[in-house]
Enzyme design. Structure first.
Site, mmCIF file in Angstrom:
data_model
loop_
_atom_site.group_PDB
_atom_site.id
_atom_site.type_symbol
_atom_site.label_atom_id
_atom_site.label_comp_id
_atom_site.label_asym_id
_atom_site.label_seq_id
_atom_site.Cartn_x
_atom_site.Cartn_y
_atom_site.Cartn_z
ATOM 1 N N THR A 42 24.729 21.523 -14.835
ATOM 2 C CA THR A 42 25.453 21.478 -13.550
ATOM 3 C C THR A 42 25.484 20.037 -13.040
ATOM 4 O O THR A 42 24.515 19.298 -13.234
ATOM 5 C CB THR A 42 24.725 22.367 -12.517
ATOM 6 O OG1 THR A 42 24.730 23.711 -12.993
ATOM 7 C CG2 THR A 42 25.401 22.325 -11.154
ATOM 8 N N ALA A 97 20.738 14.655 -15.135
ATOM 9 C CA ALA A 97 19.407 14.527 -14.520
ATOM 10 C C ALA A 97 19.507 13.577 -13.337
ATOM 11 O O ALA A 97 20.421 12.743 -13.264
ATOM 12 C CB ALA A 97 18.395 13.991 -15.529
ATOM 13 N N ASP A 98 18.577 13.719 -12.412
ATOM 14 C CA ASP A 98 18.480 12.768 -11.302
ATOM 15 C C ASP A 98 17.630 11.573 -11.695
ATOM 16 O O ASP A 98 17.854 10.459 -11.243
ATOM 17 C CB ASP A 98 17.906 13.477 -10.070
ATOM 18 C CG ASP A 98 18.795 14.635 -9.655
ATOM 19 O OD1 ASP A 98 20.005 14.415 -9.484
ATOM 20 O OD2 ASP A 98 18.292 15.768 -9.568
ATOM 21 N N GLY A 109 17.812 18.868 -10.079
ATOM 22 C CA GLY A 109 17.983 19.775 -8.943
ATOM 23 C C GLY A 109 18.751 19.166 -7.791
ATOM 24 O O GLY A 109 18.898 19.787 -6.744
ATOM 25 N N GLY A 110 19.274 17.926 -8.016
ATOM 26 C CA GLY A 110 20.108 17.310 -6.978
ATOM 27 C C GLY A 110 21.290 18.197 -6.611
ATOM 28 O O GLY A 110 21.782 18.158 -5.483
ATOM 29 N N GLY A 111 21.724 19.007 -7.554
ATOM 30 C CA GLY A 111 22.829 19.939 -7.298
ATOM 31 C C GLY A 111 22.335 21.345 -6.972
ATOM 32 O O GLY A 111 23.135 22.295 -6.960
ATOM 33 N N GLU A 117 18.984 26.080 -14.389
ATOM 34 C CA GLU A 117 18.958 25.016 -15.413
ATOM 35 C C GLU A 117 17.699 25.136 -16.272
ATOM 36 O O GLU A 117 17.756 24.998 -17.496
ATOM 37 C CB GLU A 117 19.022 23.644 -14.738
ATOM 38 C CG GLU A 117 20.368 23.369 -14.091
ATOM 39 C CD GLU A 117 20.418 22.107 -13.256
ATOM 40 O OE1 GLU A 117 21.525 21.666 -12.961
ATOM 41 O OE2 GLU A 117 19.361 21.566 -12.896
HETATM 42 C C1 5RP Z 1 21.879 19.789 -10.640
HETATM 43 C C2 5RP Z 1 21.214 18.756 -11.462
HETATM 44 C C3 5RP Z 1 22.059 17.647 -11.993
HETATM 45 O O1 5RP Z 1 21.965 17.634 -13.365
HETATM 46 C C4 5RP Z 1 21.594 16.339 -11.419
HETATM 47 O O2 5RP Z 1 21.561 16.462 -9.999
HETATM 48 C C5 5RP Z 1 22.508 15.190 -11.835
HETATM 49 O O3 5RP Z 1 23.762 15.373 -11.259
HETATM 50 P P1 5RP Z 1 24.923 14.321 -11.425
HETATM 51 O O4 5RP Z 1 25.391 14.400 -12.826
HETATM 52 O O5 5RP Z 1 25.964 14.780 -10.427
HETATM 53 O O6 5RP Z 1 24.369 12.964 -11.071
HETATM 54 O O7 5RP Z 1 20.039 18.776 -11.726
HETATM 55 O O8 5RP Z 1 20.957 20.707 -10.108
#
Ligand code: 5RP
Length: 237
Positions: A42, A97-98, A109-111, A117
């Site tokens: 995600t 990943a963050d 988990g930023g999303g 996941e």
């Molecule tokens: C979502 C996540 C994403 O993988 C993470 O936040 C990275 O997102 P992005 O590709 O938009 O930087 O863990 O829950």
């Protein structure tokens, strides 16, 4: 950690972060096994991967998705989505990943999709992380750590992090607690230095009311495709 480079073909001006995400999203196609079902994460980087995956949708059976958002994007592009319970094993899971460290441990988990996941990552033989180079860190903890919690445990979990020197806040959306795909809340924790990701993940996962902690050490990445100014770097752990 070992590292190989796939340089970009020209000496064009610096790529934007969005272009780096497109580059790694496309590079991840090489890990998709024809004839199989692929695990899909995600986020904005994964969205680039999903768009690229649509170009080979006739060569795969479909996907197991880690969020409602990814499911909707996959289905809109004509890629069949399977329930994770219908699929015994996936050979590859592709997600962003963050933060990622030099051992493949990640903060995610930023999303707000960390629980699903982690579930899809756990049913996959290989985790391929796709990220731009801003995500590579020495020690996890600079990005606020997402933790999915059962709402009635929120204040207790916040107090437990405070006792460890962390500062936790409930994630809000439009002025109200954000509700995850699983009907739970997210707390984001700052002020942590996660020097032992496995020990940290094992401990916090046991706190009452914690659904999932956003440290991925037990489900760490085996490969990271990192978008850099010089092209895609492949890190293997
Ligand atoms: C979502 C996540 C994403 O993988 C993470 O936040 C990275 O997102 P992005 O590709 O938009 O930087 O863990 O829950």
């Amino acid at each position: 950690m070992t590292q190989t480079n796939t340089p970009t073909t020209d000496a064009s001006p610096a790529l934007t972060q969005d272009q780096l995400k497109t580059l790694v999203g496309q590079a991840a196609l090489q890990y998709v096994v024809p004839g199989e079902i692929v695990g899909v994460g995600t986020g904005s980087t994964v969205n680039k991967f999903i768009d690229a995956l649509a170009t080979m949708k006739d060569q795969i059976k479909g996907a197991v998705s880690s969020s409602v958002a990814s499911t909707e994007r996959l289905q809109a592009l004509g890629i069949p989505v399977f329930d994770s319970n219908e699929v015994a094993r996936l050979s590859v899971y592709i997600d962003g990943a963050d933060e990622i460290d030099g051992h493949g441990n990640m903060v995610k988990g930023g999303g707000a999709a960390l629980t699903r996941e982690k579930i899809v990552a756990a049913q996959s033989d290989r985790f391929v992380c796709i990220a731009d180079e801003s995500k590579l860190v020495q020690t996890l903890g600079a990005f606020p750590l997402p933790v999915e919690v059962i709402p009635m445990a929120t204040q207790r979990v916040i107090a437990q992090f405070a006792a460890q020197g962390g500062s936790a806040k409930v994630r809000l959306k439009d002025g109200h607690p954000l509700v995850t795909d699983n009907g739970q809340f997210i707390v984001d924790v700052t002020g942590l230095q996660i020097t032992d990701p496995r020990a940290f993940e094992a401990e916090v996962s046991q706190w009452p009311g914690v659904v999932t902690v956003g440290v991925f050490a037990f489900q760490r990445a085996q490969v990271c495709l990192l978008g850099t100014a010089n092209g895609v770097k492949t890190l293997t752990f």
